[in-house]
Design an enzyme around this catalytic site. Sequence first.
Site, PDB file in Angstrom:
ATOM      1  N   ASN A   9       0.871  -1.185   0.000  1.00  0.00           N
ATOM      2  CA  ASN A   9       0.000   0.000   0.000  1.00  0.00           C
ATOM      3  C   ASN A   9       0.902   1.227   0.000  1.00  0.00           C
ATOM      4  O   ASN A   9       1.489   1.571   1.024  1.00  0.00           O
ATOM      5  CB  ASN A   9      -0.894  -0.035   1.245  1.00  0.00           C
ATOM      6  CG  ASN A   9      -1.755   1.206   1.364  1.00  0.00           C
ATOM      7  OD1 ASN A   9      -1.849   2.003   0.432  1.00  0.00           O
ATOM      8  ND2 ASN A   9      -2.389   1.374   2.516  1.00  0.00           N
ATOM      9  N   LYS A  11       0.060   4.251  -0.308  1.00  0.00           N
ATOM     10  CA  LYS A  11      -0.637   5.406   0.296  1.00  0.00           C
ATOM     11  C   LYS A  11      -0.427   6.668  -0.546  1.00  0.00           C
ATOM     12  O   LYS A  11      -0.394   6.587  -1.765  1.00  0.00           O
ATOM     13  CB  LYS A  11      -0.172   5.609   1.749  1.00  0.00           C
ATOM     14  CG  LYS A  11      -0.239   4.324   2.567  1.00  0.00           C
ATOM     15  CD  LYS A  11      -0.111   4.575   4.032  1.00  0.00           C
ATOM     16  CE  LYS A  11       0.003   3.251   4.760  1.00  0.00           C
ATOM     17  NZ  LYS A  11      -0.133   3.361   6.189  1.00  0.00           N
ATOM     18  N   HIS A  95      -9.805   0.789   4.507  1.00  0.00           N
ATOM     19  CA  HIS A  95      -8.538   0.935   5.242  1.00  0.00           C
ATOM     20  C   HIS A  95      -8.792   1.817   6.460  1.00  0.00           C
ATOM     21  O   HIS A  95      -9.580   2.762   6.400  1.00  0.00           O
ATOM     22  CB  HIS A  95      -7.483   1.565   4.324  1.00  0.00           C
ATOM     23  CG  HIS A  95      -6.107   1.528   4.922  1.00  0.00           C
ATOM     24  ND1 HIS A  95      -5.702   2.413   5.891  1.00  0.00           N
ATOM     25  CD2 HIS A  95      -5.061   0.694   4.705  1.00  0.00           C
ATOM     26  CE1 HIS A  95      -4.459   2.129   6.242  1.00  0.00           C
ATOM     27  NE2 HIS A  95      -4.040   1.087   5.538  1.00  0.00           N
ATOM     28  N   GLU A  97      -7.219   4.149   7.757  1.00  0.00           N
ATOM     29  CA  GLU A  97      -6.994   5.591   7.544  1.00  0.00           C
ATOM     30  C   GLU A  97      -8.222   6.229   6.901  1.00  0.00           C
ATOM     31  O   GLU A  97      -8.532   7.389   7.143  1.00  0.00           O
ATOM     32  CB  GLU A  97      -5.726   5.805   6.697  1.00  0.00           C
ATOM     33  CG  GLU A  97      -4.473   5.531   7.533  1.00  0.00           C
ATOM     34  CD  GLU A  97      -3.239   5.142   6.745  1.00  0.00           C
ATOM     35  OE1 GLU A  97      -3.228   5.294   5.503  1.00  0.00           O
ATOM     36  OE2 GLU A  97      -2.274   4.668   7.377  1.00  0.00           O
ATOM     37  N   GLU A 167      -5.874  -5.474  10.177  1.00  0.00           N
ATOM     38  CA  GLU A 167      -4.877  -4.442  10.416  1.00  0.00           C
ATOM     39  C   GLU A 167      -5.213  -3.701  11.714  1.00  0.00           C
ATOM     40  O   GLU A 167      -5.994  -2.735  11.700  1.00  0.00           O
ATOM     41  CB  GLU A 167      -4.853  -3.437   9.265  1.00  0.00           C
ATOM     42  CG  GLU A 167      -4.522  -4.056   7.924  1.00  0.00           C
ATOM     43  CD  GLU A 167      -3.957  -3.004   6.974  1.00  0.00           C
ATOM     44  OE1 GLU A 167      -2.776  -3.089   6.652  1.00  0.00           O
ATOM     45  OE2 GLU A 167      -4.702  -2.094   6.597  1.00  0.00           O
ATOM     46  N   GLY A 173       1.798   1.859  10.832  1.00  0.00           N
ATOM     47  CA  GLY A 173       2.708   3.002  10.758  1.00  0.00           C
ATOM     48  C   GLY A 173       3.342   3.374  12.085  1.00  0.00           C
ATOM     49  O   GLY A 173       3.910   4.456  12.212  1.00  0.00           O
ATOM     50  N   SER A 213       2.900  -2.474  10.384  1.00  0.00           N
ATOM     51  CA  SER A 213       4.346  -2.433  10.631  1.00  0.00           C
ATOM     52  C   SER A 213       5.040  -3.761  10.328  1.00  0.00           C
ATOM     53  O   SER A 213       5.979  -4.142  11.034  1.00  0.00           O
ATOM     54  CB  SER A 213       4.632  -1.979  12.069  1.00  0.00           C
ATOM     55  OG  SER A 213       4.132  -0.676  12.267  1.00  0.00           O
TER      56      SER A 213
HETATM   57  C1  PEP Z   1      -1.112  -0.197   5.881  1.00  0.00           C
HETATM   58  O1  PEP Z   1      -1.223   0.996   5.698  1.00  0.00           O
HETATM   59  O2  PEP Z   1      -1.940  -0.968   5.387  1.00  0.00           O
HETATM   60  C2  PEP Z   1       0.010  -0.670   6.679  1.00  0.00           C
HETATM   61  C3  PEP Z   1       0.000  -1.905   7.111  1.00  0.00           C
HETATM   62  O3  PEP Z   1       1.021   0.249   6.949  1.00  0.00           O
HETATM   63  P1  PEP Z   1       2.397  -0.048   7.718  1.00  0.00           P
HETATM   64  O4  PEP Z   1       2.987  -1.326   7.155  1.00  0.00           O
HETATM   65  O5  PEP Z   1       3.273   1.132   7.417  1.00  0.00           O
HETATM   66  O6  PEP Z   1       2.084  -0.187   9.156  1.00  0.00           O
END
Ligand code: PEP
Length: 252
Positions: A9, A11, A95, A97, A167, A173, A213
Amino acid sequence: MRQFWIGGNWKMHKTIGEALDLARALKAGLPAAADVEVVVAPPFTALKAVAEVLEDSPVQVAAQNLHWAEQGAYTGEISPLMLLDAGCRQALIGHSERRQQFGETDGLVNRKIQACLSHGLGPVFCVGETLEEREGGRVEEVLSRQVREGLRGFSPEEAAKGVIAYEPVWAIGTGRTATPETAQQVHAFIRALLAEIYDKDLASLKRIVYGGSLTPETARGLLDQPDIDGGLIGGASLKPGPFIAIVKECVG
Ligand code: PEP
């Protein structure tokens, strides 16, 4: 056996030129392996260019979001038809976010998954609890609501399409990866929930991937878990090295 699924992703990162550099590096460096499906989700502006570079590779292109309508007076939105036209085959839906910063509700997520299904786009249906919800002992309640509402009205055949991405919001993040045990516990819960809503067959074939992460260092422990079928990767997907290293953890 469920095939691993690894998604990057990107973003709101990368100009078209930067996205093309990354796509070319992935194309050159990723192993061509049957054990893993690899997907990248560039920003909208780079979708078509990236899809063209990856056209003759096994890597698929996903959108990070969509609008459910095919066209209309929806300023700033992108339709499923436009995404197909740009070369997308999958789309991230719900997602955290988008849920947290753009007010996406379970009902909206359900409509967007429906739009994916009726246009042949594989939904990457994202769910996950906040830290406050986890600390309040509400993980199962929250995930149960998100999964039930997100899949409301879909037949088993429809619900089998695409993947579910677990997630945890506190892991995205933050550098705070869920432990393999914590993630496995939730994946097993989601699989049991699918068996309850649908049946055991659907539950055992549905891919449930982990996001939050995830790095090359943490991938092995997570991917070894019986109910973790891959990963959705943000930060570690922005450079070819770490993303390719994670994909290689799936190849055996
Ligand atoms: C994501 O945005 O789906 C995600 C898992 O981000 P990160 O790996 O940076 O935590």
